[in-house]
Design a protein around this motif. Structure first.
Motif, short mmCIF file in Angstrom:
data_model
loop_
_atom_site.label_atom_id
_atom_site.label_comp_id
_atom_site.label_asym_id
_atom_site.label_seq_id
_atom_site.Cartn_x
_atom_site.Cartn_y
_atom_site.Cartn_z
N CYS A 188 49.21 42.53 36.10
CA CYS A 188 49.77 41.47 35.27
C CYS A 188 49.33 41.58 33.81
O CYS A 188 50.03 41.16 32.91
CB CYS A 188 49.35 40.11 35.81
SG CYS A 188 47.58 39.81 35.70
N ASP A 189 48.14 42.13 33.59
CA ASP A 189 47.55 42.21 32.25
C ASP A 189 47.28 40.82 31.67
O ASP A 189 47.10 40.66 30.48
CB ASP A 189 48.47 43.04 31.32
CG ASP A 189 47.73 43.57 30.10
OD1 ASP A 189 46.49 43.52 30.09
OD2 ASP A 189 48.41 44.02 29.15
N THR A 190 47.31 39.78 32.51
CA THR A 190 47.07 38.43 32.00
C THR A 190 46.00 37.70 32.81
O THR A 190 46.00 36.47 32.86
CB THR A 190 48.36 37.58 32.04
OG1 THR A 190 48.81 37.52 33.39
CG2 THR A 190 49.45 38.15 31.16
N SER A 191 45.12 38.42 33.45
CA SER A 191 43.97 37.85 34.19
C SER A 191 44.36 37.06 35.42
O SER A 191 43.57 36.26 35.90
CB SER A 191 43.08 36.96 33.30
OG SER A 191 43.27 37.16 31.94
N HIS A 192 45.56 37.27 35.95
CA HIS A 192 45.98 36.47 37.10
C HIS A 192 45.90 37.21 38.43
O HIS A 192 45.54 36.61 39.44
CB HIS A 192 47.41 35.96 36.90
CG HIS A 192 47.51 34.83 35.93
ND1 HIS A 192 47.74 35.04 34.58
CD2 HIS A 192 47.38 33.51 36.09
CE1 HIS A 192 47.74 33.87 33.96
NE2 HIS A 192 47.51 32.92 34.84
N CYS A 207 40.89 43.87 33.18
CA CYS A 207 41.88 43.75 32.10
C CYS A 207 41.44 42.69 31.11
O CYS A 207 42.08 42.51 30.07
CB CYS A 207 43.26 43.39 32.64
SG CYS A 207 43.38 41.70 33.26
N THR A 208 40.37 41.96 31.41
CA THR A 208 39.93 40.87 30.54
C THR A 208 38.46 41.06 30.19
O THR A 208 37.69 40.10 30.09
CB THR A 208 40.24 39.51 31.20
OG1 THR A 208 41.59 39.56 31.71
CG2 THR A 208 40.16 38.35 30.22
N VAL A 209 38.08 42.33 30.02
CA VAL A 209 36.73 42.68 29.58
C VAL A 209 36.89 43.79 28.55
O VAL A 209 37.61 44.76 28.81
CB VAL A 209 35.88 43.19 30.78
CG1 VAL A 209 34.52 43.67 30.30
CG2 VAL A 209 35.74 42.13 31.86
N LEU A 262 40.24 47.82 26.44
CA LEU A 262 39.95 47.04 27.64
C LEU A 262 39.30 47.94 28.68
O LEU A 262 39.64 49.13 28.79
CB LEU A 262 41.24 46.40 28.18
CG LEU A 262 41.88 45.42 27.18
CD1 LEU A 262 43.32 45.09 27.56
CD2 LEU A 262 41.04 44.15 27.05
N GLY A 267 44.40 40.16 39.75
CA GLY A 267 43.22 40.73 40.39
C GLY A 267 43.35 42.19 40.79
O GLY A 267 42.41 42.75 41.37
N GLY A 293 41.53 34.97 43.73
CA GLY A 293 41.90 35.56 42.44
C GLY A 293 42.65 36.87 42.59
O GLY A 293 42.84 37.60 41.61
N ASN A 294 43.07 37.20 43.80
CA ASN A 294 43.79 38.45 44.05
C ASN A 294 45.14 38.13 44.68
O ASN A 294 45.19 37.54 45.76
CB ASN A 294 42.98 39.35 45.00
CG ASN A 294 41.70 39.82 44.36
OD1 ASN A 294 40.74 39.05 44.23
ND2 ASN A 294 41.65 41.06 43.95
N LYS A 333 37.69 40.84 36.42
CA LYS A 333 39.00 41.40 36.17
C LYS A 333 38.90 42.29 34.93
O LYS A 333 38.70 41.78 33.82
CB LYS A 333 40.01 40.25 35.98
CG LYS A 333 40.18 39.46 37.28
CD LYS A 333 41.15 38.31 37.18
CE LYS A 333 41.43 37.77 38.59
NZ LYS A 333 42.33 36.60 38.57
#
Ligand SMILES: Cc1cc2nc3c(=O)[nH]c(=O)nc-3n(C[C@H](O)[C@H](O)[C@H](O)COP(=O)(O)OP(=O)(O)OC[C@H]3O[C@@H](n4cnc5c(N)ncnc54)[C@H](O)[C@@H]3O)c2cc1C
Ligand code: FES
Ligand code: FES
Lengths: 287, 164
Positions: B42-46, B62-64, B24, B48, B134-135, B60
């Motif tokens: 969070c590691d779940t895209s929530h 963690c989601t790329v 990631l 920010g 988103g943050n 984010k």
């Protein structure tokens, strides 16, 4: 949470992507914005061995309108839908709905194609596409075909997409000038999927509703095209009886699961309420 | 599976490394490049906390996947300060207006606000709140974060005016 390992490809044409996908066989998947797929891969609910990244295929991007048809490339991001002046003019419900998806960062990567191809009943765009009677353009090894959004969804995560196929674009007949629209979504917080949501489109003529189209998000295994709800409005003056009949028709097809968003009966009533609010707002915008 | 050779421009400097495609971006930044400013909340895209700029857009990280960021331009909180090392107007404003308490959300919050003010240099309070939606912040109640961003926007506008 570490996703499983995979081989990564970055094609620059649809033809190349389709070939790579065919070569990868059933363990290959396309990667769009990654904002549904990567979370699923982190949970190991998806373990593709080959990922084909569509983000660098220019022919999959862009929004245009020609001869009464809006065409949106599958890799157009949700942020690009929101920023499009053309869509705001000719089909504003697309912008209104996209603004209710997730949050700004997610919409910068999340695509329209990924949202409709994903097959998650929580996604907001599929019901909208059903209400708009959109068609999905799908490319495969043996050429291209179109599937209506109303025929595309089979069950949660099961769609008409076959192995080896790529969704390339979404086509929508431009709604008539003066149409009314509303996407009403109840959610617990920003970034949450809908407790229930409804897309409502209608046209008015001489004080009467000439046509109406309604679809529901996240109250079934698939998005639900509420055909009878729309039919209950057509030809009426949108008085209380007609609206109550439409709401009842929508509630009758809702089959949500109980989850953190509430028990089944509650979510059915929320779906009805979203339809009621959607009709009122769409009517107030119609001319 | 084999590692790939990745190259990108991070905070204006070319960097490269070997990484598995599934790495990631947040892990590549923190563990391979030692840029520990962007956080994993969070590691779940929530949440920010991992927000960075990717080719001029807030994402984010963690989601790329690092493979997706190959060839990209990335900016992290480490790249926000002025070239002479003084704090950016946003960083000053967060300090001045108490825009942080524990500080965990702050790198993502400021990196997001930095991009927001480039997209919309003169945002209303509502636009700021939507812009940072988103943050997540568990401490401040957002009030002082909004105040800080508003103050920074005013400061940047007056700096721009003075320069013209
Ligand atoms: C915290 C969070 C909150 C969210 N909230 C919402 C919300 O409120 N409403 C909402 O609608 N969505 C929400 N989403 C999901 C988001 O909109 C995703 O971006 C979207 O569902 C998938 O689009 P993507 O481009 O990211 O696709 P990916 O994640 O890359 O792909 C999703 C799936 O579709 C397939 N696919 C993608 N593109 C194509 C194509 N062109 N052809 C064939 N198959 C394809 C992929 O193989 C994969 O199986 C949320 C996501 C997160 C992380
Ligand atoms: S760590 Fe990326 S969104 Fe929370
Ligand atoms: S300052 Fe503690 S989480 Fe925001």
């Amino acid at each position: 949470m570490i996703p499983g390992a995979f081989d990564y490809h970055r094609p620059s044409t649809v033809a190349e992507a389709v070939t790579l996908l065919a070569d990868a066989g059933e363990d290959g998947r396309v990667l769009a914005g990654g904002h549904s797929l990567i979370p699923m891969m982190k949970l190991r609910m998806a373990t593709p061995e080959t990922l084909i990244d569509l983000r660098h295929i220019d022919e999959l991007r862009g929004i245009d309108e020609n001869g009464g048809t809006i065409t949106i490339g599958a890799m157009t991001t949700q942020a690009e839908m929101i920023a499009s002046g053309l869509l705001a003019d000719v089909c504003p419900i697309l912008r209104e709905t996209a603004l209710q998806i997730a949050d700004p960062q997610i919409r910068n990567l999340g695509t329209i194609g990924g949202n409709v191809a994903n097959g998650d009943p929580g996604n907001d765009l599929p019901a909208l596409m059903q209400a708009l009677d959109a068609a999905y353009v799908i490319a495969g090894k043996s050429g291209s075909r179109e599937v209506a959004a109303r025929d595309f969804y089979e069950a949660a995560y099961f769609t008409a997409l076959q192995d080896g196929e790529v969704l390339t674009a979404i086509r929508i007949a431009t709604p008539p000038a003066g149409h009314g629209w509303a996407y009403e979504k109840q959610k617990r917080k920003i970034g949450d999927y809908a407790t229930a949501a409804a897309a409502v489109l209608l046209t008015m003529s001489g004080g009467k509703c000439a046509s109406a189209s309604i679809a529901l998000t996240n109250v079934g295994d698939t998005p639900l095209f509420a055909e009878a709800a729309g039919a209950a409005l057509a030809g009426t003056d949108l008085g209380a009886d007609a609206v109550n009949a439409a709401v009842a028709a929508a509630e009758a097809i809702a089959e949500p699961a109980e989850d953190g968003r509430g028990p089944v009966d509650f979510r059915i009533k929320v779906a009805g309420q979203m339809v009621r609010r959607g009709i009122a707002r769409a009517a107030s915008r119609a001319s | 599976m084999s590692k790939m050779h990745v190259k990108m421009t991070v905070n204006g400097k070319p960097v490269e490394g070997l990484a598995e495609p599934r790495t990631l971006l947040i892990h590549f930044l923190r563990e391979d490049l030692n840029l520990t400013g962007p956080h994993i909340g969070c590691d779940t895209s929530h949440c920010g906390a991992c927000t960075v700029d990717l080719d001029g857009k807030s994402v984010k990280s963690c989601t790329v996947f690092v493979a997706q960021a190959n060839g990209a331009e990335v900016t992290t909180i480490e790249g926000i300060a002025n070239p002479d090392g003084t704090l950016h107007a946003l960083q000053e404003a967060f300090r001045e207006h108490h825009g942080l308490q524990c500080g965990f959300c702050t790198p993502g919050m400021i990196t997001r606000a930095h991009r927001l003010l480039q997209e919309n240099p003169n945002p209303t309070e509502a636009e700021i709140r939507m812009g940072i939606s988103g943050n997540l912040c568990r401490c401040t109640g957002y009030q002082n974060i909004v105040k800080s961003i508003t103050a920074a926007a005013e400061q940047l506008a007056s700096m721009k005016e003075a320069a013209e």
